[in-house]
Design a protein around this motif. Structure first.
Motif, PDB file in Angstrom:
ATOM      1  N   ALA A  14      39.574  55.830  37.235  1.00 32.71           N
ATOM      2  CA  ALA A  14      40.324  55.300  38.216  1.00 32.71           C
ATOM      3  C   ALA A  14      41.649  54.501  37.733  1.00 32.71           C
ATOM      4  O   ALA A  14      41.346  53.768  36.998  1.00 32.71           O
ATOM      5  CB  ALA A  14      39.328  54.510  39.091  1.00 32.71           C
ATOM      6  N   PRO A  15      42.750  54.046  38.526  1.00 30.92           N
ATOM      7  CA  PRO A  15      43.665  53.475  38.216  1.00 30.92           C
ATOM      8  C   PRO A  15      43.368  51.977  38.173  1.00 30.92           C
ATOM      9  O   PRO A  15      42.444  51.662  39.162  1.00 30.92           O
ATOM     10  CB  PRO A  15      44.827  53.733  39.148  1.00 30.92           C
ATOM     11  CG  PRO A  15      44.131  54.413  40.234  1.00 30.92           C
ATOM     12  CD  PRO A  15      42.910  54.814  39.855  1.00 30.92           C
ATOM     13  N   LYS A  16      43.570  51.070  37.231  1.00 29.08           N
ATOM     14  CA  LYS A  16      43.306  49.688  37.239  1.00 29.08           C
ATOM     15  C   LYS A  16      44.682  48.800  37.128  1.00 29.08           C
ATOM     16  O   LYS A  16      45.161  49.103  36.526  1.00 29.08           O
ATOM     17  CB  LYS A  16      42.456  49.203  36.102  1.00 29.08           C
ATOM     18  CG  LYS A  16      41.629  48.361  36.058  1.00 29.08           C
ATOM     19  CD  LYS A  16      40.547  48.159  34.878  1.00 29.08           C
ATOM     20  CE  LYS A  16      39.823  46.784  35.133  1.00 29.08           C
ATOM     21  NZ  LYS A  16      38.907  46.734  33.978  1.00 29.08           N
ATOM     22  N   PRO A  17      44.619  47.971  37.959  1.00 27.23           N
ATOM     23  CA  PRO A  17      45.921  46.862  37.966  1.00 27.23           C
ATOM     24  C   PRO A  17      46.166  46.381  36.675  1.00 27.23           C
ATOM     25  O   PRO A  17      44.909  45.974  36.133  1.00 27.23           O
ATOM     26  CB  PRO A  17      45.682  46.143  39.074  1.00 27.23           C
ATOM     27  CG  PRO A  17      44.560  46.489  40.023  1.00 27.23           C
ATOM     28  CD  PRO A  17      43.653  47.301  39.121  1.00 27.23           C
ATOM     29  N   ALA A  18      47.304  46.354  36.189  1.00 31.13           N
ATOM     30  CA  ALA A  18      47.400  45.515  34.876  1.00 31.13           C
ATOM     31  C   ALA A  18      47.268  44.144  35.220  1.00 31.13           C
ATOM     32  O   ALA A  18      47.074  43.630  36.180  1.00 31.13           O
ATOM     33  CB  ALA A  18      49.111  45.845  34.352  1.00 31.13           C
ATOM     34  N   ALA A  19      47.324  43.584  33.943  1.00 31.14           N
ATOM     35  CA  ALA A  19      46.771  41.950  33.954  1.00 31.14           C
ATOM     36  C   ALA A  19      47.918  41.114  34.494  1.00 31.14           C
ATOM     37  O   ALA A  19      47.629  40.292  35.313  1.00 31.14           O
ATOM     38  CB  ALA A  19      46.474  41.385  32.482  1.00 31.14           C
ATOM     39  N   LEU A  30      37.810  43.643  39.699  1.00 35.48           N
ATOM     40  CA  LEU A  30      36.851  44.019  41.181  1.00 35.48           C
ATOM     41  C   LEU A  30      37.247  45.527  41.361  1.00 35.48           C
ATOM     42  O   LEU A  30      36.776  46.106  42.067  1.00 35.48           O
ATOM     43  CB  LEU A  30      36.933  43.177  42.049  1.00 35.48           C
ATOM     44  CG  LEU A  30      36.411  41.811  41.813  1.00 35.48           C
ATOM     45  CD1 LEU A  30      36.933  41.020  43.250  1.00 35.48           C
ATOM     46  CD2 LEU A  30      35.123  41.693  41.580  1.00 35.48           C
ATOM     47  N   ALA A  31      38.236  46.146  40.649  1.00 38.04           N
ATOM     48  CA  ALA A  31      38.875  47.487  40.985  1.00 38.04           C
ATOM     49  C   ALA A  31      37.924  48.427  40.993  1.00 38.04           C
ATOM     50  O   ALA A  31      36.789  48.493  40.050  1.00 38.04           O
ATOM     51  CB  ALA A  31      39.909  47.866  40.127  1.00 38.04           C
ATOM     52  N   PRO A  32      37.508  49.284  42.006  1.00 43.32           N
ATOM     53  CA  PRO A  32      36.716  50.379  41.963  1.00 43.32           C
ATOM     54  C   PRO A  32      36.649  51.115  40.840  1.00 43.32           C
ATOM     55  O   PRO A  32      37.840  51.507  40.442  1.00 43.32           O
ATOM     56  CB  PRO A  32      36.624  51.016  43.395  1.00 43.32           C
ATOM     57  CG  PRO A  32      37.999  50.694  43.824  1.00 43.32           C
ATOM     58  CD  PRO A  32      38.327  49.720  43.192  1.00 43.32           C
ATOM     59  N   ILE A  84      47.432  39.025  43.783  1.00 39.99           N
ATOM     60  CA  ILE A  84      46.041  39.182  44.034  1.00 39.99           C
ATOM     61  C   ILE A  84      45.423  40.397  43.386  1.00 39.99           C
ATOM     62  O   ILE A  84      44.475  40.333  42.757  1.00 39.99           O
ATOM     63  CB  ILE A  84      45.668  39.317  45.515  1.00 39.99           C
ATOM     64  CG1 ILE A  84      46.093  38.085  46.385  1.00 39.99           C
ATOM     65  CG2 ILE A  84      44.293  39.630  45.985  1.00 39.99           C
ATOM     66  CD1 ILE A  84      46.261  38.275  47.989  1.00 39.99           C
ATOM     67  N   ALA A  85      46.200  41.565  43.296  1.00 34.83           N
ATOM     68  CA  ALA A  85      45.440  42.688  42.714  1.00 34.83           C
ATOM     69  C   ALA A  85      45.526  42.454  41.134  1.00 34.83           C
ATOM     70  O   ALA A  85      44.524  42.691  40.518  1.00 34.83           O
ATOM     71  CB  ALA A  85      46.637  44.002  43.062  1.00 34.83           C
TER      72      ALA A  85
END
Ligand code: SF4
Length: 489
Positions: free
Chosen positions: A460-465, A446-448, A439-440
């Motif tokens: 801010a950390p962003k999930p990888a693709a 949508l990551a803040p 999901i992430a």
């Protein structure tokens, strides 16, 4: 900061750190001073193996003395009493202040001179006495400068280390009548000495700290460089020594190794200019010395530290200040940013235990856990481990078997606790973890962009693709199909 206000430590810590980091002059003063002190210490210990052997010896002496602390304190009291020194026990700062004031009243005393004593800063003695009509003058040059500037010490050994000579020249020019601006250091010291000398003769009482209290002989040992300690303890008719209960050592034989470690670690000196040993008031055939000597044995949270096997190591400290000099955080923010009497790594361990985690627990955050402090400590206190333990206790709401540090769990945040609980749950359930990762990665857009103060200086950390598992699975799939393809060719 004119007086230490425990209530402000947690509340104002972040602001103080921010202000200190903005102050370029302060940062330059600390960087220069800490480099100088580290260089002097290193020059004193050229032989690494010798240094390690001495540190091991220092640690063993302090551990032995602490293991018999209750008995040694009783022996110390008995010897002092036999020698004519009056011993008082103070469980709290309030009790210690009241005892000292009572001694002053008994002698109709209104003027006190003080040698350097961090314990007296800890109990807020100067302000307490001032509120009761006693004039209290610091006689250590650094403490005198800090008192003149209406500030608190920023280092346990060098109280005015945050000031450069231009700032001190301005201070003397503004605060001492008839003094012209001068950046000549010898001249500045001469001015201070002239002011202080007269005060020694006018004082009713002299108050000092204690570096080591010898149980075997009832002797108070005092290490100093300016002679003000000797003047404070010999010229006024009454001497009061304020001594933390952990300062007691078993015998005179314990002193040389500890003294060697203390002076070399603190100021990079083989020995200080003065080493005072006080075992009694003035005797009938002696020409000088006080007529009365009092020792106030201060607990103020030390028994609580003693009851916890790990935190008891705090009490090994001989107050050399080397941990501060080697701390990358202290070097950048200076002592006042901590907002407590004791700053730097040892302050992060001592202060939350004296004033409680609910009051001073925040300062345990100011540590990268790099361990330089513990490596510099002459009595091998594992400072980083103790800081980590106190950080944990700040957020731990579970009761412990020993008396828990005061204010345990005071910094616990419900949102943080829920986050970590969820995280633990995910790590325990592989299927759930894979689903959360899926999901992430799919909703990464949508990551803040901001996560409170965390993103003030960071992105801010962003999930990888795609998750690592997915990438690995993709790679092994493509490897398998190329091998298949190769076989068909
Ligand atoms: S903790 Fe160690 S290095 Fe720091 S002041 Fe105490 S004895 Fe010195």
């Amino acid at each position: 900061m004119s007086r230490f206000e425990p209530a402000t430590v947690n509340l104002e810590f972040d602001k103080r750190v921010g202000d200190a980091l903005q102050d370029q002059e302060l940062r330059a003063n600390f960087r220069g001073a800490m480099d100088f002190l580290m260089g002097k210490r290193a020059a004193m210990f050229p032989d690494k193996e010798g240094l390690e052997a001495l540190r091991t010896q220092g640690e063993a002496i302090r551990n032995r003395c602490l293991s018999q602390l209750p008995e040694l304190l009783e022996q110390f009291e008995q010897r002092c009493t036999e020698n004519g020194i009056q011993v008082h026990w103070a469980e709290t700062a309030q009790e210690a202040n009241a005892i000292i004031l009572e001694i002053m009243h008994k002698h109709d005393a209104t003027r006190m001179v003080k040698g350097k004593s961090m314990a007296s800063e800890e109990i807020g003695l100067n302000h307490f006495l001032a509120d009761h009509g006693v004039e209290c003058l610091e006689t250590d040059m650094g403490e005198y400068i800090v008192q003149l500037a209406d500030e608190t010490p920023s280092h346990i050994i060098m109280p005015a280390i945050h000031k450069n000579k231009q700032q001190i020249a301005r201070l003397f020019n503004q605060k001492i009548d008839g003094v012209e601006y001068s950046e000549n250091v010898d001249r500045l010291i001469g001015i201070g000495r002239d002011v202080l000398r007269q005060k020694f003769f006018e004082a009713d009482v002299g108050l000092s700290g204690v570096n080591f209290a010898v149980a075997e002989t009832g002797t108070l040992c005092l290490v100093e460089n300016e002679g003000n300690g000797r003047m404070t303890t010999t010229v006024p008719p009454v001497h009061i020594a304020l001594c933390g209960i952990e300062k007691v050592v078993e015998s005179l034989r314990d002193i040389p190794p500890l003294l060697k470690l203390l002076t070399r670690s603190a100021t990079g000196q083989a020995i200080t200019t003065y080493f005072n040993m006080i075992s009694s008031p003035r005797k009938p055939d002696e020409k000088d010395g006080p007529k009365e000597v009092h020792v106030v044995l201060l607990d103020n949270g030390r028994s609580r530290m003693y009851a916890d096997k790990q935190l008891q190591q705090t009490l090994r400290c001989i107050r050399c200040g080397a941990c501060m000099n080697h701390c990358p955080v202290y070097t950048r923010i200076g002592g006042h940013a901590y907002g407590t009497t004791y700053p730097g790594p040892i302050g992060q361990v001592v202060s939350p235990q004296i004033w409680g985690l609910h009051t001073a627990g925040s300062i345990t955050k100011a540590c990268s856990l790099n361990g330089a402090c513990g490596e510099a400590c002459p009595v091998k206190i594992p400072l980083a481990d103790l800081i980590r333990r106190l950080r944990y206790e700040s957020n731990n709401s579970e009761p412990t078997s020993v008396p828990a540090p005061r204010g345990q769990g005071a910094l616990r945040k419900r949102s943080e606790a829920v986050t970590w609980k969820l995280w633990a749950l995910l790590l325990h359930k592989p299927g759930l973890y894979a689903l959360a990762l899926f999901i992430a990665t799919r909703l990464r857009a949508l990551a803040p962009r901001r996560i409170g103060p965390w993103t003030r200086y960071r992105s801010a950390p962003k999930p990888a693709a795609r998750s690592l598992h997915e990438l690995a699975a993709q790679r092994s799939q493509s490897n398998a199909s190329s091998q298949e393809h190769g076989r068909h060719e």
